[in-house]
Scaffold this motif. Structure first.
Motif, PDB file in Angstrom:
ATOM      1  N   GLU A  36       0.789  -1.234   0.000  1.00 17.36           N
ATOM      2  CA  GLU A  36       0.000   0.000   0.000  1.00 17.36           C
ATOM      3  C   GLU A  36       0.820   1.283   0.000  1.00 17.36           C
ATOM      4  O   GLU A  36       0.345   2.313  -0.459  1.00 17.36           O
ATOM      5  N   MET A  37       2.015   1.238   0.548  1.00 18.15           N
ATOM      6  CA  MET A  37       2.824   2.459   0.622  1.00 18.15           C
ATOM      7  C   MET A  37       3.831   2.467  -0.516  1.00 18.15           C
ATOM      8  O   MET A  37       4.620   1.541  -0.649  1.00 18.15           O
ATOM      9  N   HIS A  38       3.778   3.506  -1.285  1.00 18.98           N
ATOM     10  CA  HIS A  38       4.698   3.626  -2.411  1.00 18.98           C
ATOM     11  C   HIS A  38       5.452   4.940  -2.260  1.00 18.98           C
ATOM     12  O   HIS A  38       4.878   6.015  -2.362  1.00 18.98           O
ATOM     13  N   PHE A  39       6.748   4.816  -1.994  1.00 13.25           N
ATOM     14  CA  PHE A  39       7.587   5.985  -1.802  1.00 13.25           C
ATOM     15  C   PHE A  39       8.538   6.098  -2.969  1.00 13.25           C
ATOM     16  O   PHE A  39       9.368   5.221  -3.193  1.00 13.25           O
ATOM     17  N   GLU A  40       8.381   7.168  -3.720  1.00 10.64           N
ATOM     18  CA  GLU A  40       9.253   7.408  -4.868  1.00 10.64           C
ATOM     19  C   GLU A  40       9.445   8.912  -5.008  1.00 10.64           C
ATOM     20  O   GLU A  40       8.487   9.675  -4.928  1.00 10.64           O
ATOM     21  N   VAL A  41      10.686   9.331  -5.165  1.00  8.14           N
ATOM     22  CA  VAL A  41      11.014  10.748  -5.327  1.00  8.14           C
ATOM     23  C   VAL A  41      11.878  10.895  -6.567  1.00  8.14           C
ATOM     24  O   VAL A  41      12.840  10.151  -6.755  1.00  8.14           O
ATOM     25  N   LYS A  42      11.517  11.850  -7.406  1.00  6.13           N
ATOM     26  CA  LYS A  42      12.332  12.191  -8.572  1.00  6.13           C
ATOM     27  C   LYS A  42      12.525  13.700  -8.545  1.00  6.13           C
ATOM     28  O   LYS A  42      11.552  14.445  -8.544  1.00  6.13           O
ATOM     29  N   GLN A  43      13.790  14.116  -8.502  1.00  5.60           N
ATOM     30  CA  GLN A  43      14.098  15.541  -8.521  1.00  5.60           C
ATOM     31  C   GLN A  43      15.176  15.803  -9.554  1.00  5.60           C
ATOM     32  O   GLN A  43      16.020  14.945  -9.810  1.00  5.60           O
ATOM     33  N   GLY A  44      15.127  16.999 -10.118  1.00  4.21           N
ATOM     34  CA  GLY A  44      16.135  17.387 -11.092  1.00  4.21           C
ATOM     35  C   GLY A  44      15.637  17.222 -12.510  1.00  4.21           C
ATOM     36  O   GLY A  44      14.440  17.181 -12.774  1.00  4.21           O
ATOM     37  N   ASN A  45      16.604  17.114 -13.438  1.00  2.00           N
ATOM     38  CA  ASN A  45      16.274  16.960 -14.854  1.00  2.00           C
ATOM     39  C   ASN A  45      16.976  15.725 -15.407  1.00  2.00           C
ATOM     40  O   ASN A  45      17.479  14.905 -14.650  1.00  2.00           O
ATOM     41  N   GLN A  46      17.047  15.597 -16.708  1.00  4.03           N
ATOM     42  CA  GLN A  46      17.649  14.411 -17.324  1.00  4.03           C
ATOM     43  C   GLN A  46      19.159  14.317 -17.097  1.00  4.03           C
ATOM     44  O   GLN A  46      19.724  13.235 -17.097  1.00  4.03           O
ATOM     45  N   ILE A  47      19.821  15.454 -16.881  1.00  2.58           N
ATOM     46  CA  ILE A  47      21.278  15.456 -16.729  1.00  2.58           C
ATOM     47  C   ILE A  47      21.689  15.391 -15.264  1.00  2.58           C
ATOM     48  O   ILE A  47      22.553  14.613 -14.883  1.00  2.58           O
TER      49      ILE A  47
END
Length: 180
Positions: A36-47
Motif C-alpha cells: 500500500e505504501m509507495h515511496f518514490e522521489v524524482k528531482q532534477g532533470n535528465q542530466i
C-alpha cells in the motif's frame, strides 16, 4: 445505533473468545507497507538529479518497549555526468506506533534513524552528501502515512476498529486494546 453496534460487537467478540484484544502481526504490517505504501522521489532533470524508490520494508516489534523497528531498502540513482551513482541503501528506523481511532489506522511518531548501509560499500562517501535529504524524505513520509489501516470491509476487523482505544507493542505483534 452506536450503542447497539458496540453491544453487538461485544457479544460477537465474547462468543469468538477475543474479549479484550486483537493483534496485527509483523508480517501483516510488512504486507500492508509493501503493498500500500509507495515511496518514490524524482528531482532534477535528465542530466542532473536524483531518483529514490523504496523497495522492501521489514518490520520488527517488541525488541524494545513500545517500539517498532522499520528497515527499508531504497534504490538511489544520482544523475550526474561526472559521477553517476546507482546504489542500494538499507536504512533502519525505530519509532513509536500509535493508533488513530478516527480513521482506524496505525501511525509512527518519534522516528529515529538507527543505521544506514550502502551497497556497494565504497559508495558511502558519495552518498553521504544526499543522505540527510533522503532521511528527511523517508522520515516525513513514514510519520505522515498510516503504516496499517484496519480493513473496515472485513466484519471482525470493523467491529474491533470501533472499539480500539490504543495499541501496545508486544514481541512480534501490535495488540489493539479495547479498554482504557
Amino acid at each position: 445505533m452506536k450503542l447497539l453496534k458496540v453491544a453487538l460487537a461485544s457479544a460477537i467478540l465474547l462468543l469468538t473468545g477475543c474479549v479484550s484484544q486483537y493483534s496485527i502481526t509483523e508480517k501483516e504490517l510488512e504486507g500492508y507497507l509493501n503493498n500500500e505504501m509507495h515511496f518514490e522521489v524524482k528531482q532534477g532533470n535528465q542530466i542532473f538529479g536524483i531518483d529514490l524508490r523504496v523497495n522492501d520494508i521489514k518490520v520488527t516489534l517488541g525488541d524494545k518497549p513500545d517500539t517498532m523497528g522499520v528497515s527499508a531498502v531504497t534504490l538511489v540513482r544520482v544523475r550526474n555526468p561526472m559521477l553517476p551513482i546507482n546504489a542500494d541503501l538499507v536504512t533502519q528506523f525505530e519509532a513509536e506506533p500509535w493508533y488513530d481511532a478516527t480513521n482506524h489506522s496505525v501511525y509512527l511518531r518519534n522516528l529515529q534513524l538507527v543505521k544506514v548501509e550502502s551497497t556497494p560499500k565504497d559508495i558511502e562517501k558519495a552518498i553521504g552528501s544526499i543522505a540527510p535529504q533522503l532521511m528527511g524524505f523517508l522520515t516525513q513520509f513514514l510519520e505522515t502515512q498510516p503504516v496499517y489501516v484496519v480493513d473496515m470491509k472485513e466484519s471482525k476487523q470493523a467491529l474491533v476498529a470501533d472499539m480500539t482505544k490504543r495499541i501496545e507493542v508486544k514481541p512480534g505483534k501490535l495488540v489493539l486494546v479495547f479498554d482504557e
